[in-house]
Design a protein around this motif. Structure first.
Motif, PDB file in Angstrom:
ATOM      1  N   THR A 175      46.085  55.245  30.429  1.00  0.00           N
ATOM      2  CA  THR A 175      47.255  55.907  30.818  1.00  0.00           C
ATOM      3  C   THR A 175      47.770  55.674  32.072  1.00  0.00           C
ATOM      4  OG1 THR A 175      45.919  57.957  31.224  1.00  0.00           O
ATOM      5  CG2 THR A 175      46.852  57.964  28.982  1.00  0.00           C
ATOM      6  N   GLY A 176      48.943  55.005  32.147  1.00  0.00           N
ATOM      7  CA  GLY A 176      49.540  54.905  33.605  1.00  0.00           C
ATOM      8  C   GLY A 176      49.051  53.667  34.265  1.00  0.00           C
ATOM      9  N   VAL A 177      49.476  53.378  35.412  1.00  0.00           N
ATOM     10  CA  VAL A 177      48.766  52.483  36.044  1.00  0.00           C
ATOM     11  C   VAL A 177      48.266  52.631  37.406  1.00  0.00           C
ATOM     12  CG1 VAL A 177      49.282  49.958  37.132  1.00  0.00           C
ATOM     13  CG2 VAL A 177      50.477  50.540  34.785  1.00  0.00           C
ATOM     14  N   GLU A 178      47.312  52.314  37.867  1.00  0.00           N
ATOM     15  CA  GLU A 178      46.767  52.749  39.170  1.00  0.00           C
ATOM     16  C   GLU A 178      47.715  52.109  40.409  1.00  0.00           C
ATOM     17  OE1 GLU A 178      44.695  55.036  39.648  1.00  0.00           O
ATOM     18  OE2 GLU A 178      43.795  55.207  37.548  1.00  0.00           O
ATOM     19  N   SER A 179      48.014  52.988  41.275  1.00  0.00           N
ATOM     20  CA  SER A 179      49.008  52.267  42.404  1.00  0.00           C
ATOM     21  C   SER A 179      48.337  51.239  43.272  1.00  0.00           C
ATOM     22  CB  SER A 179      49.433  53.389  43.186  1.00  0.00           C
ATOM     23  OG  SER A 179      48.417  54.122  43.947  1.00  0.00           O
ATOM     24  N   TRP A 180      46.710  51.454  43.434  1.00  0.00           N
ATOM     25  CA  TRP A 180      46.156  50.450  44.298  1.00  0.00           C
ATOM     26  C   TRP A 180      46.175  49.257  43.489  1.00  0.00           C
ATOM     27  CZ3 TRP A 180      41.962  48.134  41.694  1.00  0.00           C
ATOM     28  CH2 TRP A 180      41.294  48.838  40.641  1.00  0.00           C
ATOM     29  N   ALA A 181      46.090  48.878  42.307  1.00  0.00           N
ATOM     30  CA  ALA A 181      46.034  47.735  41.416  1.00  0.00           C
ATOM     31  C   ALA A 181      47.344  47.079  41.673  1.00  0.00           C
ATOM     32  CB  ALA A 181      45.747  47.813  40.212  1.00  0.00           C
ATOM     33  N   GLN A 183      49.463  47.531  44.307  1.00  0.00           N
ATOM     34  CA  GLN A 183      49.531  47.221  45.698  1.00  0.00           C
ATOM     35  C   GLN A 183      48.853  45.891  45.699  1.00  0.00           C
ATOM     36  OE1 GLN A 183      49.234  50.580  48.791  1.00  0.00           O
ATOM     37  NE2 GLN A 183      49.315  51.715  46.883  1.00  0.00           N
ATOM     38  N   PHE A 184      47.595  45.822  45.434  1.00  0.00           N
ATOM     39  CA  PHE A 184      47.030  44.339  45.667  1.00  0.00           C
ATOM     40  C   PHE A 184      47.648  43.234  44.967  1.00  0.00           C
ATOM     41  CE2 PHE A 184      44.081  41.100  44.229  1.00  0.00           C
ATOM     42  CZ  PHE A 184      43.307  41.084  45.275  1.00  0.00           C
ATOM     43  N   ASP A 185      48.131  43.504  43.765  1.00  0.00           N
ATOM     44  CA  ASP A 185      48.915  42.357  42.928  1.00  0.00           C
ATOM     45  C   ASP A 185      50.136  42.177  43.723  1.00  0.00           C
ATOM     46  OD1 ASP A 185      47.380  41.371  41.042  1.00  0.00           O
ATOM     47  OD2 ASP A 185      47.938  42.637  39.644  1.00  0.00           O
ATOM     48  N   ASP A 186      50.562  43.098  44.444  1.00  0.00           N
ATOM     49  CA  ASP A 186      52.115  42.791  45.185  1.00  0.00           C
ATOM     50  C   ASP A 186      51.795  42.034  46.352  1.00  0.00           C
ATOM     51  OD1 ASP A 186      53.706  44.185  43.250  1.00  0.00           O
ATOM     52  OD2 ASP A 186      53.859  46.138  44.569  1.00  0.00           O
ATOM     53  N   TRP A 187      50.578  42.343  47.158  1.00  0.00           N
ATOM     54  CA  TRP A 187      50.478  41.562  48.138  1.00  0.00           C
ATOM     55  C   TRP A 187      49.960  40.055  48.017  1.00  0.00           C
ATOM     56  CZ3 TRP A 187      45.896  38.614  49.468  1.00  0.00           C
ATOM     57  CH2 TRP A 187      46.057  38.483  50.632  1.00  0.00           C
ATOM     58  N   LEU A 188      49.287  39.966  46.653  1.00  0.00           N
ATOM     59  CA  LEU A 188      48.651  38.761  46.343  1.00  0.00           C
ATOM     60  C   LEU A 188      49.917  37.948  45.935  1.00  0.00           C
ATOM     61  CD1 LEU A 188      46.596  36.749  45.476  1.00  0.00           C
ATOM     62  CD2 LEU A 188      46.442  37.718  43.232  1.00  0.00           C
ATOM     63  N   LEU A 197      48.117  30.317  52.405  1.00  0.00           N
ATOM     64  CA  LEU A 197      46.941  30.075  52.355  1.00  0.00           C
ATOM     65  C   LEU A 197      45.908  30.689  53.385  1.00  0.00           C
ATOM     66  CD1 LEU A 197      46.723  26.158  51.483  1.00  0.00           C
ATOM     67  CD2 LEU A 197      46.621  28.306  49.836  1.00  0.00           C
ATOM     68  N   HIS A 198      46.348  30.820  54.479  1.00  0.00           N
ATOM     69  CA  HIS A 198      45.724  31.667  55.494  1.00  0.00           C
ATOM     70  C   HIS A 198      45.528  32.948  55.305  1.00  0.00           C
ATOM     71  CE1 HIS A 198      45.872  28.238  58.347  1.00  0.00           C
ATOM     72  NE2 HIS A 198      47.356  28.279  58.410  1.00  0.00           N
ATOM     73  N   ALA A 199      46.406  33.613  54.675  1.00  0.00           N
ATOM     74  CA  ALA A 199      46.210  35.267  54.213  1.00  0.00           C
ATOM     75  C   ALA A 199      45.399  35.137  53.106  1.00  0.00           C
ATOM     76  CB  ALA A 199      47.528  36.015  53.892  1.00  0.00           C
ATOM     77  N   LEU A 200      45.476  34.290  52.198  1.00  0.00           N
ATOM     78  CA  LEU A 200      44.887  34.277  50.975  1.00  0.00           C
ATOM     79  C   LEU A 200      43.384  33.949  51.070  1.00  0.00           C
ATOM     80  CD1 LEU A 200      45.132  34.410  47.695  1.00  0.00           C
ATOM     81  CD2 LEU A 200      45.430  31.848  47.748  1.00  0.00           C
ATOM     82  N   ARG A 206      42.414  41.166  54.334  1.00  0.00           N
ATOM     83  CA  ARG A 206      43.727  41.437  54.661  1.00  0.00           C
ATOM     84  C   ARG A 206      44.594  42.113  53.699  1.00  0.00           C
ATOM     85  NH1 ARG A 206      46.689  36.328  57.498  1.00  0.00           N
ATOM     86  NH2 ARG A 206      45.338  35.650  58.952  1.00  0.00           N
ATOM     87  N   ALA A 207      44.030  41.991  52.224  1.00  0.00           N
ATOM     88  CA  ALA A 207      44.699  42.718  51.140  1.00  0.00           C
ATOM     89  C   ALA A 207      44.358  44.016  50.933  1.00  0.00           C
ATOM     90  CB  ALA A 207      44.454  41.861  50.097  1.00  0.00           C
ATOM     91  N   PRO A 208      45.379  44.943  50.647  1.00  0.00           N
ATOM     92  CA  PRO A 208      45.311  46.293  50.498  1.00  0.00           C
ATOM     93  C   PRO A 208      44.417  46.454  49.322  1.00  0.00           C
ATOM     94  CG  PRO A 208      47.349  45.796  49.829  1.00  0.00           C
ATOM     95  CD  PRO A 208      47.224  44.398  50.551  1.00  0.00           C
ATOM     96  N   PHE A 209      43.442  47.291  49.423  1.00  0.00           N
ATOM     97  CA  PHE A 209      42.438  47.781  48.206  1.00  0.00           C
ATOM     98  C   PHE A 209      41.925  46.506  47.710  1.00  0.00           C
ATOM     99  CE2 PHE A 209      46.057  50.830  48.421  1.00  0.00           C
ATOM    100  CZ  PHE A 209      45.359  51.952  48.356  1.00  0.00           C
ATOM    101  N   ALA A 210      41.607  45.719  48.454  1.00  0.00           N
ATOM    102  CA  ALA A 210      41.065  44.413  48.083  1.00  0.00           C
ATOM    103  C   ALA A 210      39.385  44.701  47.440  1.00  0.00           C
ATOM    104  CB  ALA A 210      40.751  43.407  49.269  1.00  0.00           C
TER     105      ALA A 210
END
Length: 258
Positions: A175-181, A183-188, A197-200, A206-210
């Motif tokens: 049920t639902g989607v976790e906000s942390w997931a 946020q990580f995918d948005d950053w990616l 590539l430097h950030a990746l 650097r990534a939220p909830f990595a």
């Protein structure tokens, strides 16, 4: 020229489900010309030295337990490609990348679930590739770079894994989607779209909830993305083709590179 692809394989149940993601994958191969072969990096084949599957006819590996009997009856009679193995060897030799060939290992579900949805007739030869979780991101990317010339030979490079893959954090009620997931995918997504590539390569800091998305000792599902991206380094173009979630945070995403 064919692109390279990153495809999330999610749960083994994907092989028998009928939903928006499976429908997307069933249509995906129609976007491109039929490849002469597929080279696929699966999160479920880990090794400390890069392995190349040099197999004439693949056996099935059912590397999961407690699932419906229907899954264990699936057969995907993929055949190998000696010419593609030789092309990979040539590229690795040019780039000084150590490797070993494996003439016995079959296809695990990270490979056959994806391939069966893309090419249900098993009419495209396959070369399976391992992943090495002990390498740094730059090294994964470099292995992918070495395979870039294969795309010019109409060979499709696929990384099969998952950008967010934390089994301990799954919501079994689905049920639902976790906000942390998200946020990580948005950053990616921002990194991939800008080819940063430097950030990746520094995603762990650097990534939220990595650490929730890619848990410690659990990067084997994330790194296939780096192999696929590296194979398109000459073009440095990316496109998100699909993104959805199951069990709250298990990411079902597909990226096209090149």
């Amino acid at each position: 020229m064919l692109p390279s692809l990153f495809i999330a394989h999610g749960s083994p149940l994907l092989a028998i489900e009928n939903n928006a993601y499976t429908e997307f994958l069933n249509r995906l191969s129609g976007r491109y010309a039929l490849p002469k072969a597929v080279v696929i990096f699966s999160a479920h084949w880990e090794s400390r030295v890069q392995k190349i599957g040099d197999v004439e006819a693949y056996e099935m590996i059912y590397d999961f337990g407690g699932f419906p009997d229907e899954l264990y009856r699936i057969r995907y009679p993929a055949r190998g490609s000696r010419a593609t193995v030789e092309a990979i060897e040539e590229q690795f030799a040019l780039e000084g990348i150590a490797y070993e060939k494996d003439g016995r290992r079959g296809l695990d579900h990270g490979a056959w679930v994806v391939l069966r949805l893309l090419y249900p007739q098993a009419d495209v030869p396959v070369v399976s590739m391992s992943v090495n979780p002990n390498l740094i991101p730059e090294e994964h990317y470099r292995i992918g770079q070495a395979l870039a010339p294969l795309r010019e030979r109409d060979i499709l490079v696929i990384g099969s894994g998952g950008t967010v893959h934390n089994l301990a954090g799954l919501n079994r009620r689905n049920t639902g989607v976790e906000s942390w997931a998200v946020q990580f995918d948005d950053w990616l997504a921002d990194c991939l779209e800008h080819w940063d590539l430097h950030a990746l390569f520094d995603y762990e800091r650097r990534a939220p909830f990595a650490h929730e998305a890619v848990p410690w000792m659990g990067n084997e599902h994330f790194i296939p993305l780096l192999y696929a991206m590296g194979a398109a380094d000459r073009a440095q173009a990316s496109k998100l083709l699909h993104r959805s979630y199951v069990y709250g945070s298990l990411s079902q995403s597909c990226w096209q590179f090149g």
